[in-house]
Write a protein that holds these residues in place. Structure first.
Motif, PDB file in Angstrom:
ATOM      1  N   ALA B 199       0.947  -1.308   0.003  1.00 19.76           N
ATOM      2  CA  ALA B 199      -0.030   0.074  -0.105  1.00 19.76           C
ATOM      3  C   ALA B 199       0.996   1.376  -0.011  1.00 19.76           C
ATOM      4  O   ALA B 199       0.543   2.374  -0.664  1.00 19.76           O
ATOM      5  CB  ALA B 199      -0.860  -0.024   1.199  1.00 19.76           C
ATOM      6  N   ILE B 457      -5.388   2.818   1.656  1.00 21.05           N
ATOM      7  CA  ILE B 457      -6.244   2.095   0.915  1.00 21.05           C
ATOM      8  C   ILE B 457      -7.620   2.652   0.740  1.00 21.05           C
ATOM      9  O   ILE B 457      -8.291   2.533  -0.151  1.00 21.05           O
ATOM     10  CB  ILE B 457      -6.241   0.553   1.697  1.00 21.05           C
ATOM     11  N   ASN B 463      -5.357   1.440  -6.747  1.00 21.23           N
ATOM     12  CA  ASN B 463      -4.715   0.039  -5.880  1.00 21.23           C
ATOM     13  C   ASN B 463      -4.698  -1.207  -7.086  1.00 21.23           C
ATOM     14  O   ASN B 463      -5.499  -1.974  -6.836  1.00 21.23           O
ATOM     15  CB  ASN B 463      -5.651  -0.284  -4.775  1.00 21.23           C
TER      16      ASN B 463
END
Lengths: 373, 470
Positions: B199, B457, B463
């Protein structure tokens, strides 16, 4: 033993974080809309055999859980602070400029040659048919260049404007760019919002008057009326940083003589300025009651002249300055007006004719302007 | 489901582990099996049947191979298992690529199948093949419990992105595994570290690559082009190794010991060294089931070179059905062959830094092949990197460098053994404050990494997950 104790503690911290937020997330209610992000959040998807087997349910559910996650705004705030620590100068489409300026980002690749050509052609048509005046206001990234982060890319509106000027002809074109550039060190754009300030609008007005050969009204820039000192606009929303608010001012001279302002043909009021907006997030709505499809302004200057303005929200703070020059002003916002523009114009045009003004910022012009017969 | 998602972290994970630790004994495998099926079916509601089919086929073939071990029939069942696995893999992964190639070569107009690639198929088919082959070779015992075998194939931590766990590595743990709080805490820390890699580093630096790769290739400067490859190199490393870390960590929490998949590949001092450090579980799978059976290095140099060529051709197309992946494999095959023949000896005599530089260059050029789909783009990008056409640096490049230089610095340090070295030193330090610092760091760092990862996130504009495609 010591090692076990430590291991237990470490596990408890990690598991604790996951569990606490899981529980908290089950306790919160769903939100329809995020004011800070200025968008509708995903809602719980409905379950059906079809949506499950196509995988759409899983996808929608995931978007729902992420959008509604507990303290979403705070998490985004943490991410923004991380970006700032990493010395990022651009967050969510907003440049962190010098002197406390947030400046909206417009990348060159977003505005294709095709788009420019299309808008310019429509504009040229309108100008040809109505002898219109064109005022395209550059956005802050093009004027406050000394406040932009070093080397930051921006769509060069000077090039666009040169082209527009050539295409519509110099005597139909108002050089707002030059006027604003000459005052780039003054407070002409809000620090937390993408609009120009009333002072910026005033310099736009001066450019308009000069190009039209009109005597500008003596508005007093040293005695503007402050109505708000805590304006946090769209650019603040996009970054969600702790910031000092902007000041909203207006020129009292605009209402020296009584006006009648009619919104969408039914709401009548006697002012350009709606103070109720100052208590909301959208304080810029103070000018001309935010956005309406059609506004009709009747001034007390009985010179028999009519102006028809096709505009975006930038115009809202400048239109009141035009009061002394017209008896009646029509204002049309194409984002909200669904009819045919040319029909409306013919309908509104008095026998003795009317002036037509196209007033947008360059970006909104490229994104929104249209004209068809 | 992706590990780096709100859904996994705050829905699946807590519920799964609460259930897993509440249920006693054999029941844990039931929880793990059903949990894994749910995990997989969430993203692949249809292809979950394919995975179950593959499980049953190899379970049955495994038992038959065992029953007829030492006899001719055993070989027949082994062939059946391998053929079915390869067929499934090829059909879903390469059918359209083959059809396109045939169409391209012959001018035929065979219709494409447009089948979406079942997630993780390249991983689980390789795992189940390792089982039947090992049973055939007598390296593993047969698994008579369909539940335990099902757990092995479908286990969610490594199901969709590896590491590729050979059956023999978890054989015992499938029915008998012990875990204590030290193992759990170790696994949890490993998971947090992996999540942070994914992340905080892969996603954030990946944005730069996404931006650069979307640019008009002809117009980018040398500076921008190199930043782009570096960004991709860091993105793919932290994405993939972060995922492996998370898998290994989750496994450890349950008492499984999965093999390591990465060992600081970017400090490798030769390409040979790189492949001992990058995607280790895939490399060792190919070594054990292809390279060595083909004779490895025991049948003379020409044969060895041939074997290298075969293995890296397969490694290339394992990563995707595309010419660029094949080219990527061949690029490494060429370098490895050169190292076997003469380059290795030269490198051994040079300072290690030169080797690292050489390997980095080789790998970075490899990533250009890997990350760009068409030969035209690859050619254009390489030209930009070496200054044919564009400027050395332009304002766009300098701006992007300003936006990312700190992240590049962090990524560079994080891809070396340095952070672990420091933690290791502190842990073993004689002084009181060293230990104290370690103890504090051990608790604070994973928690902090976890929270920051969640922030990224939730913000979640970017992502992607690179290894989903494989």
């Amino acid at each position: 033993m010591e090692e076990k104790k430590n291991a237990f503690f470490t596990t408890a911290v990690i598991a604790g974080i996951l569990l606490i937020f899981t529980v908290a997330d089950f306790c919160r209610g769903d939100r329809l809309y995020s004011e800070t992000e200025n968008r509708v959040l995903a809602a719980r998807p409905s379950l059906s055999r079809e949506s499950v087997f196509s995988g759409k349910y899983a996808e929608d559910y995931e978007a729902y859980v992420t959008d509604q996650f507990v303290s979403r705004d705070k998490w985004i705030g943490i991410k923004t602070r991380m970006d700032i620590l990493l010395q990022k100068k651009e967050i969510n489409g907003v440049y962190l400029g010098d002197d406390g300026y947030l400046i909206e980002q417009h990348l060159p690749e977003e505005y294709s040659e095709l788009l420019v050509a299309k808008r310019a052609a429509l504009l040229q048509k309108l100008v040809g048919e109505w002898d219109a005046t064109v005022m395209l206001v550059p956005t802050a990234d093009n004027i406050l260049t000394d406040k932009m982060p070093a080397n930051a890319p921006y769509y060069n509106q000077a090039v666009l404007l040169e082209r527009i000027a050539a295409q519509v002809g110099e005597n139909h074109y108002v050089d707002v760019y030059g006027s604003l550039k000459a005052h780039m060190d003054e407070y002409i754009y809000y620090r937390n919002d993408h609009h120009w300030t009333s002072l910026g609008a005033y310099y736009g007005y001066l450019a308009w008057a000069e190009s039209r050969g009109e005597e500008p009204y003596a508005y007093r820039t040293d005695a503007m009326t402050v109505v708000s000192e805590d304006f946090l606009g769209t650019l603040h929303s996009k970054t969600n940083l702790d910031r000092k608010g902007d000041t909203i001012q207006y020129f009292e001279g605009t209402e020296k003589r009584p006006v009648t302002v009619t919104y969408d043909f039914n709401e009548v009021t006697d002012t350009f300025y709606e103070t109720s907006y100052l208590d909301t997030k959208n304080q810029y709505g103070f000018f001309l009651d935010d956005n309406h499809a059609i506004v009709q302004i009747d001034t007390s200057y009985r010179n028999g002249k009519t102006l028809f303005v096709i505009k975006d929200s930038y115009a809202n703070s400048m239109i009141p300055l035009l009061t002394p020059h017209y008896q009646r002003i029509y204002v049309v916002d194409l984002r909200y007006y669904n009819g045919r523009l040319s029909t409306l114009m013919k309908q509104m045009e008095p026998e003795e004719g009317m002036d037509v003004l196209v007033l947008y910022n360059c970006i909104h012009f490229l994104e929104e302007f249209s004209y068809s017969e | 489901m992706v590990f780096s998602s709100v859904l996994f972290l705050f829905r699946f994970l807590p519920f799964f582990f609460i259930l897993y630790f509440l249920v006693p004994g054999r029941g844990k495998n039931v929880v793990l099996f059903l949990g894994s099926l749910f995990f997989y079916a969430w993203g692949e509601p249809v292809y979950v049947l394919l995975m179950l089919f593959s499980t049953v086929v190899d379970y049955v073939n495994g038992r038959l191979i065992w029953r007829y071990r030492g006899r001719k029939q055993a070989k027949a069942f082994l062939v059946s298992s391998v053929m079915i696995n390869l067929f499934i893999l090829c059909f879903f992964k390469y059918a359209d690529f083959l059809i396109q190639s045939v169409n391209g070569l012959t001018g035929a107009r065979l219709p494409l199948l447009h089948l979406p690639l079942p997630i993780g198929i390249s991983f689980y088919t390789f795992q189940t093949m390792s089982y039947t082959i090992d049973v055939y070779r007598g390296k593993a015992k047969v698994q008579n419990s369909i539940l335990d075998f099902g757990v092995y194939v479908t286990m969610f931590p490594q199901l969709i992105a590896g590491p590729i766990v050979k059956y023999s590595a978890v054989e015992d743990a499938l029915h008998n595994r012990k875990v204590d709080i030290i193992g759990i805490s170790h696994g949890a820390k490993r998971f947090a570290a992996g999540l942070a890699k994914k992340a905080l580093l892969a996603n954030t630096i990946g944005e730069l690559w996404a931006e650069i790769s979307a640019m008009e290739i002809g117009g980018i400067s040398v500076l921008t082009a190199w930043m782009g490859v570096f960004a991709f190199a860091f993105q793919i490393y932290f994405d993939f190794s972060g995922y492996s870390d998370m898998a290994i960590g989750l496994g450890e929490i349950m008492g499984f010991r999965f093999p390591e998949n990465f060992r600081y590949p970017y400090v490798a001092s030769s390409v040979t060294d790189f492949w001992r450090r990058w995607h280790i579980s895939l490399g060792s799978w190919f070594r054990e089931y292809v390279y060595i059976p083909l004779g490895g290095n025991r049948r003379g140099v020409p044969r060895q070179l041939m074997n290298i060529l075969i293995v890296w051709t397969l490694t290339g197309i394992w990563h995707g059905a595309g010419w660029n992946f094949l080219l990527w494999g061949l690029w490494f095959a060429l370098l490895l062959m050169m190292e076997k023949l003469f380059l290795g000896k030269i490198l051994a005599q040079l300072p290690k830094g030169i080797g690292i530089l050489y390997n980095s260059l080789a790998v970075l050029l490899g990533w250009v092949l890997f990350s760009l789909g068409s030969l035209g783009e690859i050619g254009g990008y390489l030209a930009a990197m070496f200054g044919f056409g564009g400027k050395l640096g332009d304002s766009q490049g300098w701006y992007l460098l300003g936006e990312y230089f700190i992240l590049f610095g962090i990524a560079a340090i994080a891809s070396t053994p340095l952070p672990n070295l420091v933690m290791g030193r502190l842990e073993k330090s004689e002084t009181g404050w060293g230990i104290a610092l370690y103890r504090l760091g051990e608790k604070v760092v994973p928690a902090l990494l976890l929270l920051l990862s969640v922030a990224v996130i939730v913000d979640g504009t970017f992502n992607p997950f690179l290894y989903f495609r494989f």
